[in-house]
Motif scaffolding. Sequence first.
Motif, short mmCIF file in Angstrom:
data_model
loop_
_atom_site.label_atom_id
_atom_site.label_comp_id
_atom_site.label_asym_id
_atom_site.label_seq_id
_atom_site.Cartn_x
_atom_site.Cartn_y
_atom_site.Cartn_z
N ILE A 95 4.53 -26.61 -1.75
CA ILE A 95 4.63 -25.16 -1.82
C ILE A 95 4.05 -24.65 -3.14
CG2 ILE A 95 6.24 -23.21 -1.89
CD1 ILE A 95 8.21 -24.99 -0.31
N SER A 96 3.46 -23.48 -3.10
CA SER A 96 3.03 -22.78 -4.30
C SER A 96 3.29 -21.31 -4.12
CB SER A 96 1.54 -23.01 -4.57
OG SER A 96 1.08 -22.15 -5.60
N SER A 97 3.64 -20.62 -5.20
CA SER A 97 3.87 -19.18 -5.14
C SER A 97 2.64 -18.38 -5.56
CB SER A 97 5.05 -18.80 -6.03
OG SER A 97 4.77 -19.13 -7.38
N SER A 98 1.59 -19.08 -5.95
CA SER A 98 0.37 -18.39 -6.39
C SER A 98 -0.59 -18.20 -5.24
CB SER A 98 -0.32 -19.20 -7.48
OG SER A 98 -1.60 -18.65 -7.79
N SER A 99 -1.02 -16.97 -5.05
CA SER A 99 -1.97 -16.70 -3.97
C SER A 99 -3.29 -17.44 -4.18
CB SER A 99 -2.21 -15.20 -3.85
OG SER A 99 -2.76 -14.67 -5.05
N ASN A 100 -3.60 -17.75 -5.42
CA ASN A 100 -4.85 -18.46 -5.71
C ASN A 100 -4.88 -19.87 -5.14
OD1 ASN A 100 -5.91 -16.28 -7.18
ND2 ASN A 100 -4.96 -17.00 -9.07
N ASP A 101 -3.73 -20.41 -4.84
CA ASP A 101 -3.65 -21.77 -4.33
C ASP A 101 -3.81 -21.85 -2.81
OD1 ASP A 101 -1.09 -22.73 -6.72
OD2 ASP A 101 -3.27 -22.83 -6.85
N TYR A 102 -3.88 -20.71 -2.17
CA TYR A 102 -3.98 -20.68 -0.71
C TYR A 102 -5.42 -20.43 -0.28
CZ TYR A 102 1.07 -20.80 -0.55
OH TYR A 102 2.38 -21.19 -0.70
N SER A 103 -5.90 -21.28 0.62
CA SER A 103 -7.32 -21.23 0.99
C SER A 103 -7.59 -20.36 2.20
CB SER A 103 -7.81 -22.65 1.30
OG SER A 103 -7.60 -23.50 0.19
N TYR A 104 -6.61 -20.22 3.06
CA TYR A 104 -6.83 -19.51 4.32
C TYR A 104 -5.75 -18.45 4.49
CZ TYR A 104 -9.50 -23.79 5.03
OH TYR A 104 -10.37 -24.84 4.88
N TRP A 105 -6.18 -17.31 5.01
CA TRP A 105 -5.28 -16.17 5.16
C TRP A 105 -5.38 -15.58 6.56
CZ3 TRP A 105 -2.06 -14.42 1.27
CH2 TRP A 105 -2.23 -15.03 0.01
N GLY A 106 -4.23 -15.13 7.05
CA GLY A 106 -4.22 -14.37 8.29
C GLY A 106 -4.63 -12.92 8.02
N GLN A 107 -4.68 -12.13 9.07
CA GLN A 107 -5.19 -10.77 8.95
C GLN A 107 -4.13 -9.78 8.49
OE1 GLN A 107 -3.94 -12.00 11.61
NE2 GLN A 107 -3.10 -10.39 12.91
N GLY A 108 -2.89 -10.17 8.44
CA GLY A 108 -1.84 -9.26 8.02
C GLY A 108 -1.20 -8.53 9.19
N THR A 109 0.08 -8.32 9.07
CA THR A 109 0.82 -7.55 10.07
C THR A 109 1.74 -6.59 9.35
OG1 THR A 109 2.21 -7.73 12.07
CG2 THR A 109 2.63 -9.34 10.31
N LEU A 110 1.75 -5.34 9.78
CA LEU A 110 2.48 -4.29 9.07
C LEU A 110 3.94 -4.26 9.48
CD1 LEU A 110 2.52 -1.79 7.22
CD2 LEU A 110 1.83 -0.43 9.22
N VAL A 111 4.79 -4.27 8.49
CA VAL A 111 6.23 -4.11 8.69
C VAL A 111 6.65 -2.81 8.02
CG1 VAL A 111 8.51 -5.02 8.12
CG2 VAL A 111 6.67 -6.58 8.83
N THR A 112 7.25 -1.94 8.80
CA THR A 112 7.72 -0.66 8.27
C THR A 112 9.21 -0.54 8.54
OG1 THR A 112 5.57 0.37 8.75
CG2 THR A 112 7.43 1.83 8.31
N VAL A 113 9.97 -0.35 7.49
CA VAL A 113 11.42 -0.24 7.60
C VAL A 113 11.82 1.18 7.23
CG1 VAL A 113 13.66 -1.18 6.93
CG2 VAL A 113 11.64 -2.67 6.97
N SER A 114 12.39 1.89 8.17
CA SER A 114 12.79 3.26 7.93
C SER A 114 14.24 3.33 7.46
CB SER A 114 12.62 4.09 9.20
OG SER A 114 13.46 3.61 10.23
N SER A 115 14.52 4.31 6.64
CA SER A 115 15.88 4.45 6.10
C SER A 115 16.75 5.33 6.98
CB SER A 115 15.81 5.04 4.70
OG SER A 115 15.14 6.29 4.72
#
Length: 123
Positions: free
Chosen positions: A103-123
């Motif tokens: 495991i690493s917490s640095s984004s620089n250590d990750y070679s491949y990325w997904g496209q992202g998915t939006l999470v919206t939490v309403s109050s």
Amino acid sequence: VQLQASGGGLVQAGGSLRLSCAASGRTFSTYAMGWFRQVPGKGRQFVAGINSSGGTRYHIDSVKGRFTISRDNAKNTVFLQMNSLKPEDTAVYYCACKSLALISSSSNDYSYWGQGTLVTVSS
């Protein structure tokens, strides 16, 4: 490696969502995986990581006890179960693949990325 994230959406505070990230390739079980999130104007924040076998997991303090990362190597998929969601969890969530087992917490250590998915939490 190609990553496809899904499962985001709109939810009320206190609700739950389960994010999934499906990976292509036959070497998924040798890679550590991570979930990051990003809000407009800020950099990507590490949220959780899991090593290649799934035996070691890490969650940042702000999500500990509410979020759980897991993986199914037989299905080439990593998950992020998000419970007790808060408005401050609102972000685009990205899954990422690291070409090593630990495991690493640095984004620089990750070679491949997904496209992202939006999470919206309403109050």
